[in-house]
Design a protein around this motif. Sequence first.
Motif, PDB file in Angstrom:
ATOM      1  N   VAL A  88      13.329  -2.050 -27.057  1.00 39.51           N
ATOM      2  CA  VAL A  88      12.435  -1.360 -28.001  1.00 39.51           C
ATOM      3  C   VAL A  88      11.178  -1.025 -27.211  1.00 39.51           C
ATOM      4  CG1 VAL A  88      11.097  -1.504 -30.131  1.00 39.51           C
ATOM      5  CG2 VAL A  88      13.401  -2.494 -30.015  1.00 39.51           C
ATOM      6  N   VAL A  89      10.988   0.270 -26.948  1.00 39.88           N
ATOM      7  CA  VAL A  89       9.991   0.684 -25.961  1.00 39.88           C
ATOM      8  C   VAL A  89       8.748   1.320 -26.577  1.00 39.88           C
ATOM      9  CG1 VAL A  89      11.606   0.965 -24.051  1.00 39.88           C
ATOM     10  CG2 VAL A  89      11.234   2.883 -25.634  1.00 39.88           C
ATOM     11  N   ALA A  90       8.727   1.494 -27.894  1.00 41.98           N
ATOM     12  CA  ALA A  90       7.564   2.139 -28.508  1.00 41.98           C
ATOM     13  C   ALA A  90       7.497   1.791 -29.983  1.00 41.98           C
ATOM     14  CB  ALA A  90       7.658   3.666 -28.350  1.00 41.98           C
ATOM     15  N   LYS A 124       2.600  -1.735 -27.119  1.00 44.36           N
ATOM     16  CA  LYS A 124       3.627  -0.684 -27.126  1.00 44.36           C
ATOM     17  C   LYS A 124       2.959   0.676 -27.286  1.00 44.36           C
ATOM     18  CE  LYS A 124       7.236  -3.528 -27.472  1.00 44.36           C
ATOM     19  NZ  LYS A 124       8.242  -3.673 -26.433  1.00 44.36           N
ATOM     20  N   PRO A 125       3.435   1.694 -26.554  1.00 44.16           N
ATOM     21  CA  PRO A 125       2.923   3.040 -26.794  1.00 44.16           C
ATOM     22  C   PRO A 125       3.296   3.509 -28.208  1.00 44.16           C
ATOM     23  CG  PRO A 125       4.829   3.113 -25.315  1.00 44.16           C
ATOM     24  CD  PRO A 125       4.495   1.657 -25.539  1.00 44.16           C
ATOM     25  N   GLN A 244      10.406  16.121 -13.398  1.00 46.22           N
ATOM     26  CA  GLN A 244       9.045  15.767 -13.806  1.00 46.22           C
ATOM     27  C   GLN A 244       9.019  15.119 -15.200  1.00 46.22           C
ATOM     28  OE1 GLN A 244       5.571  16.793 -12.270  1.00 46.22           O
ATOM     29  NE2 GLN A 244       5.286  15.017 -13.612  1.00 46.22           N
ATOM     30  N   THR A 245       9.682  15.737 -16.168  1.00 48.06           N
ATOM     31  CA  THR A 245       9.592  15.213 -17.538  1.00 48.06           C
ATOM     32  C   THR A 245      10.333  13.877 -17.668  1.00 48.06           C
ATOM     33  OG1 THR A 245      11.457  16.651 -18.177  1.00 48.06           O
ATOM     34  CG2 THR A 245       9.238  17.435 -18.698  1.00 48.06           C
ATOM     35  N   THR A 246      11.416  13.713 -16.917  1.00 48.32           N
ATOM     36  CA  THR A 246      12.116  12.425 -16.971  1.00 48.32           C
ATOM     37  C   THR A 246      11.245  11.327 -16.355  1.00 48.32           C
ATOM     38  OG1 THR A 246      14.306  13.415 -17.043  1.00 48.32           O
ATOM     39  CG2 THR A 246      14.186  11.172 -16.186  1.00 48.32           C
ATOM     40  N   ARG A 247      10.565  11.671 -15.251  1.00 55.10           N
ATOM     41  CA  ARG A 247       9.634  10.722 -14.644  1.00 55.10           C
ATOM     42  C   ARG A 247       8.508  10.381 -15.628  1.00 55.10           C
ATOM     43  NH1 ARG A 247       9.460  13.549  -9.976  1.00 55.10           N
ATOM     44  NH2 ARG A 247       7.490  14.542 -10.444  1.00 55.10           N
ATOM     45  N   ASN A 248       7.986  11.390 -16.299  1.00 59.63           N
ATOM     46  CA  ASN A 248       6.907  11.173 -17.276  1.00 59.63           C
ATOM     47  C   ASN A 248       7.363  10.230 -18.394  1.00 59.63           C
ATOM     48  OD1 ASN A 248       5.488  13.082 -15.812  1.00 59.63           O
ATOM     49  ND2 ASN A 248       5.688  14.723 -17.331  1.00 59.63           N
ATOM     50  N   ALA A 249       8.582  10.470 -18.880  1.00 62.37           N
ATOM     51  CA  ALA A 249       9.094   9.646 -19.980  1.00 62.37           C
ATOM     52  C   ALA A 249       9.295   8.205 -19.515  1.00 62.37           C
ATOM     53  CB  ALA A 249      10.399  10.228 -20.512  1.00 62.37           C
ATOM     54  N   ALA A 250       9.849   8.052 -18.321  1.00 60.37           N
ATOM     55  CA  ALA A 250      10.086   6.698 -17.799  1.00 60.37           C
ATOM     56  C   ALA A 250       8.762   5.946 -17.674  1.00 60.37           C
ATOM     57  CB  ALA A 250      10.796   6.784 -16.446  1.00 60.37           C
ATOM     58  N   ARG A 251       7.746   6.630 -17.195  1.00 57.47           N
ATOM     59  CA  ARG A 251       6.436   5.989 -17.049  1.00 57.47           C
ATOM     60  C   ARG A 251       5.882   5.618 -18.427  1.00 57.47           C
ATOM     61  NH1 ARG A 251       3.172  10.202 -15.157  1.00 57.47           N
ATOM     62  NH2 ARG A 251       2.778  10.477 -17.357  1.00 57.47           N
ATOM     63  N   ARG A 252       5.975   6.540 -19.365  1.00 58.21           N
ATOM     64  CA  ARG A 252       5.421   6.299 -20.697  1.00 58.21           C
ATOM     65  C   ARG A 252       6.094   5.109 -21.386  1.00 58.21           C
ATOM     66  NH1 ARG A 252       1.078   6.077 -22.617  1.00 58.21           N
ATOM     67  NH2 ARG A 252       0.461   8.220 -22.225  1.00 58.21           N
ATOM     68  N   PHE A 253       7.421   5.000 -21.206  1.00 57.73           N
ATOM     69  CA  PHE A 253       8.159   3.923 -21.872  1.00 57.73           C
ATOM     70  C   PHE A 253       8.284   2.673 -20.985  1.00 57.73           C
ATOM     71  CE2 PHE A 253      10.244   7.687 -24.103  1.00 57.73           C
ATOM     72  CZ  PHE A 253       9.539   7.518 -25.288  1.00 57.73           C
ATOM     73  N   GLY A 254       7.708   2.727 -19.780  1.00 61.12           N
ATOM     74  CA  GLY A 254       7.754   1.566 -18.909  1.00 61.12           C
ATOM     75  C   GLY A 254       9.137   1.258 -18.368  1.00 61.12           C
ATOM     76  N   LEU A 255       9.897   2.307 -18.026  1.00 60.93           N
ATOM     77  CA  LEU A 255      11.279   2.107 -17.563  1.00 60.93           C
ATOM     78  C   LEU A 255      11.394   2.440 -16.087  1.00 60.93           C
ATOM     79  CD1 LEU A 255      13.020   4.069 -20.451  1.00 60.93           C
ATOM     80  CD2 LEU A 255      12.631   1.603 -20.317  1.00 60.93           C
TER      81      LEU A 255
END
Length: 259
Positions: A88-90, A124-125, A244-255
Amino acid sequence: MWFDTHCHLDSENAEGQAEAIISRAEQAGVGYFTCIGVGGLPSMRQAVELAARHPAVWASVGVHPHDAASLDAALEAELLELIEKPRVVALGEVGLDYHYDHSPRAVQREVFARMIAIARERRKPIIVHTRSAPAETLELLESESARDVGGIIHCFSEDRAFASKALDLGFDLSFSGIVTFKSAQAVQDVAAWAPADRVLVETDSPYLAPVPLRGRRCEPAYLVHTAAHVARLRGTEVSDLCSQTTRNAARRFGLALED
Ligand SMILES: [Zn+2]
Ligand SMILES: [Zn+2]
């Protein structure tokens, strides 16, 4: 592989359809999913259960502004338990919806503030849903110190002034099928202008299928149409926008994703 940062697969999970939908998405190049569990306890549980079972799925839980009036002590207790589950990431989607007004506005504000407090407490974000309430959404994010955890403005449908303020508050901008609609010029303007490291893409499936599939029941496979449109608006290669967007999402969700 693309990251669909916002899809509602909980009901499909309940009906046993989620696996087929995920495999169609993977064939289309969409390989990561954040499944939003809102709308009451069954959907929260379904989202968390799907994420536990599927290595490409993560979950988010929260009380949608439509359901704000249904938040009681029992629901909050369960939310607090579910948010600690692995994958559960957010927290979300939470926010204000003054278009439908399914819950009284004062209650929506109170519940949104409570959700922000929980997100800060649990680190959590926050995934924000906002409709027809731009000023009050930004005000609450600011006054409740949402910046401490940041998050995502999901299904971005506001203008550049809103976007600037949201970025300052630590919120990334996630674009859905709306960005492909002819009428959505302000949203397209923001998609073209937003800093590359703050852009995300999503389907919000089963809602909001992008052009040219508008009107169909949306699913994560359709993300590629939205993404191609965003790449065009930004004058970027599709493959660059994807990484870029996959990297952004991974960073945002801490993955930590293997690429
Ligand atoms: Zn929403
Ligand atoms: Zn949603």
